[in-house]
Structures are given as C-alpha cells and as structure tokens.
Design an enzyme around this catalytic site. Structure first.
Site, PDB file in Angstrom:
ATOM      1  N   GLY A  23      22.593  24.156 -17.302  1.00 23.47           N
ATOM      2  CA  GLY A  23      24.011  23.814 -17.462  1.00 23.47           C
ATOM      3  C   GLY A  23      24.668  23.255 -16.215  1.00 23.47           C
ATOM      4  O   GLY A  23      25.856  23.495 -15.979  1.00 23.47           O
ATOM      5  N   SER A  24      23.932  22.468 -15.419  1.00 26.92           N
ATOM      6  CA  SER A  24      24.519  21.976 -14.170  1.00 26.92           C
ATOM      7  C   SER A  24      25.690  21.010 -14.424  1.00 26.92           C
ATOM      8  O   SER A  24      26.663  21.014 -13.669  1.00 26.92           O
ATOM      9  CB  SER A  24      23.460  21.310 -13.290  1.00 26.92           C
ATOM     10  OG  SER A  24      22.768  20.338 -14.015  1.00 26.92           O
ATOM     11  N   SER A  25      25.627  20.211 -15.484  1.00 27.80           N
ATOM     12  CA  SER A  25      26.726  19.265 -15.754  1.00 27.80           C
ATOM     13  C   SER A  25      28.018  20.006 -16.072  1.00 27.80           C
ATOM     14  O   SER A  25      29.094  19.668 -15.562  1.00 27.80           O
ATOM     15  CB  SER A  25      26.392  18.357 -16.940  1.00 27.80           C
ATOM     16  OG  SER A  25      25.139  17.778 -16.781  1.00 27.80           O
ATOM     17  N   ASP A  81      28.564  25.561 -22.963  1.00 29.75           N
ATOM     18  CA  ASP A  81      28.161  25.670 -21.556  1.00 29.75           C
ATOM     19  C   ASP A  81      29.393  25.698 -20.643  1.00 29.75           C
ATOM     20  O   ASP A  81      29.448  26.417 -19.643  1.00 29.75           O
ATOM     21  CB  ASP A  81      27.200  24.528 -21.173  1.00 29.75           C
ATOM     22  CG  ASP A  81      27.598  23.181 -21.763  1.00 29.75           C
ATOM     23  OD1 ASP A  81      28.673  23.097 -22.415  1.00 29.75           O
ATOM     24  OD2 ASP A  81      26.857  22.203 -21.583  1.00 29.75           O
TER      25      ASP A  81
END
Ligand code: MEV
Length: 322
Positions: free
Chosen positions: A110-112, A155
C-alpha cells in the site's frame, strides 16, 4: 521555513479483496511498514519532490501547473495529492516533499495510498487545518482514483484510521474492528502485481458471468461478516478457516497464481490455521494465520518455498506527525 515529518502505515487485506470494489465489505489491517516523508514550506509557490529511493533527485513544478503535462509516474500520487489539497483548501506557500529512509513498502503493502495520506496529513498540519478523518479520507480517495482510476479506498482508510477496520467500498462504512496485534506471517511472492490490471480482469469476468461472479462476491461478503465476529473473539481457528475459503473464492475469480498457491499450501502444511493471498493477487503478498508456537515453522516453510518473509507488526497506529 517550517519543516515536519509524517509517517503512514502500510496495509494488508485480511478478508474481502476484489468484492470490496463492488459494494461489499472487507477487513483490512494497518502494518508497521511505515512510509516516512518530510514536508518543508517554501516561499516560492512550487512543489519540489526529492525521492532518491525511486530515482527522483529534484522534481520541481509550479503549483499552478500541478496535474498538467502528464506528470511522471513516480511523482503522480504526490503531485495529485498536493493539487487536490490546493484546489480544495488553497495553498499560500510552496512545498518541498522528501522521502525519508525506512523499511521498504514496495511489496504490495500500500505504498501509493500511504504516500497520498502522508502528504495530505502533512499539508493539513502545515496550513493549520483540522480535518476530520473522513474528510481526509475523501480527499485521499479522490487522489487515488484520479491517478489509478479504480479502487475501493480500503488502503487509504487503513492508513488514516489504523488498527484493523471493517470497510465498505468508497468509505460508505469505516468502522473499527479490533485494535490488537494479529498473529500473521507475511510472505512475499517475489512478483510485483499491478492492482488496476487485476481489478479490470475481475471486472471483465463479472461482465461475462454476472450471476456467478455476483454469487462469489456474496459469499465473500458473508465470510467477511463472520470473520469480523471471529476476530472480536480472537477465534483464530474460525478466522483461519474463513481465510482458506476466501482463498478458494479468489482462485475462482482467477487472481491467484501458482507461486502464491505454493506459499499458501506450504504454510498450511507447516501448521498455519489458514492462509490466503492478500491484496489484488497476481503476485505481491500472501498471509498465514498462526499460533505463536507454530510461527517459526510457517516462516521456514515460506522461505523454503522461495518466498520472502516480511516481518511487521500488524494492526498498528494510523498516520501521524512524527
Ligand atoms: C487490492 O489490494 C485490493 C483490491 O480489492 C482493490 C481495492 O480494493 O482497491 C483488489
């Protein structure tokens, strides 16, 4: 000029992926792989981005041009987050955003969403806005949709609310499920997956077989509801069984892969109470629910099947100013 640091957690889907894109609920948990950035006010009305870990040394754009001229892929979430904030609340200063070192999140954790939330949280702080969580969610979710076109927003919610949450498409419901650490082992398949591609693949399946795919989504909804109750009671046996059923339904949707299946079956054989892919499928991560005595065996089984165990605390704190 004022400078602050912000960090936002990553996420893991416990139960309900894909169905949550189509009006159903899911259970998602925040993981302690925190994305860390610093934000510094600038006098000139420019956005500057420095993200050496992804090869961005110095990106600079006038605030009035944000979102225009096809921004590079690697700066898109940050740029659109700043643009959306400026459009809604106006920005009377420029901003420099720098990624800080920390454990990587680029395993489909879930970096975005985490960077989008961290940027927006930082901007609210620097401009002395006191945004309610839901308002922050709406702005972050709009940003994610502006950039990638599809997604439920689960997210984004994990980063904003923290802990483990019960979430319905687009934030129609965001409720705390539990707030304790979960006994999960996380295994990375070594393959990077592209969420929008997989969401569109399921959309095509749904178009071809609306009845069948609709029933799969209904079943997933049912097991999310049961899973929520099991989670509250710490009934790991039941939760594990539900994870196994969820994996079967995801296989029916066509989003599991032989590599994910290998890691999932290896961890079950090593004693996991349940195991499934976590996220869009097609690669990225799987999760296995364990009793603490059996954790080491499951971790070894994943490594022996050529997966990478990602150590992280589960069900952790939301986005924060550090
Ligand atoms: C991706 O990690 C989970 C999906 O349900 C997409 C989404 O909910 O945005 C496939």
């Amino acid at each position: 000029m004022r400078k602050i640091k912000v960090s936002a957690p990553g996420k893991l889907m416990l139960l309900g992926e894909h169905a949550v894109v189509w009006g159903r609920p899911c259970l998602v948990t925040a993981v302690d792989r925190r994305l860390k950035i610093s934000l510094e006010k600038l006098k000139e009305k420019f956005l500057e981005i420095e993200a050496p870990s992804v090869g961005i040394k110095s990106y600079r754009k006038n605030l009035s041009q944000l979102g225009k001229n096809n921004p590079p892929k690697k700066t898109r979430f940050v740029e659109m987050a700043v643009k959306n904030f400026a459009d809604k609340y106006s920005l009377n200063f420029g901003i420099k955003i720098k990624t800080e070192d920390g454990p990587p999140l680029n395993y489909g954790l879930g970096s975005s969403a985490a960077i989008t939330v961290a940027v927006l949280k930082g901007l609210t702080e620097l401009s002395n806005q006191n945004l309610a969580k839901k308002k922050l969610f709406d702005l972050a979710y709009k940003t994610v949709l502006d950039v990638q076109g599809v997604g439920s927003g689960f997210d984004v919610a994990a980063a904003i609310y923290g802990g483990t949450i019960y979430f319905k498409t687009g934030g129609r419901k965001i409720e705390k499920a539990v707030n304790f650490d979960l006994p999960l082992v996380v295994g990375w398949s070594g393959i990077k997956a592209d969420t929008p591609t997989l969401v569109r693949k399921v959309a095509r399946e749904r178009e071809k077989h609306p009845q069948i795919v609709g029933k799969i989504f209904d079943e997933i909804e049912g097991l999310v509801e049961e899973g929520r109750k099991a989670l509250l009671k710490k009934d790991w046996q039941t939760l594990g069984e539900l994870m196994n059923i969820n994996q079967k339904l995801l296989e029916n949707l066509g989003v599991s892969t032989p590599k994910l299946a290998k890691l999932i079956y290896a961890s079950r054989q090593a004693g996991a109470l349940g195991a499934k892919l976590s996220g869009a499928g097609g690669g990225d991560c799987m999760i296995a629910l364990v009793d603490e005595k059996g954790r080491k065996d499951v971790e070894e089984a994943i490594e022996n099947a050529r997966g990478k165990v990602i150590k992280a605390k589960i069900g952790v704190e939301r986005v924060r100013i550090d």
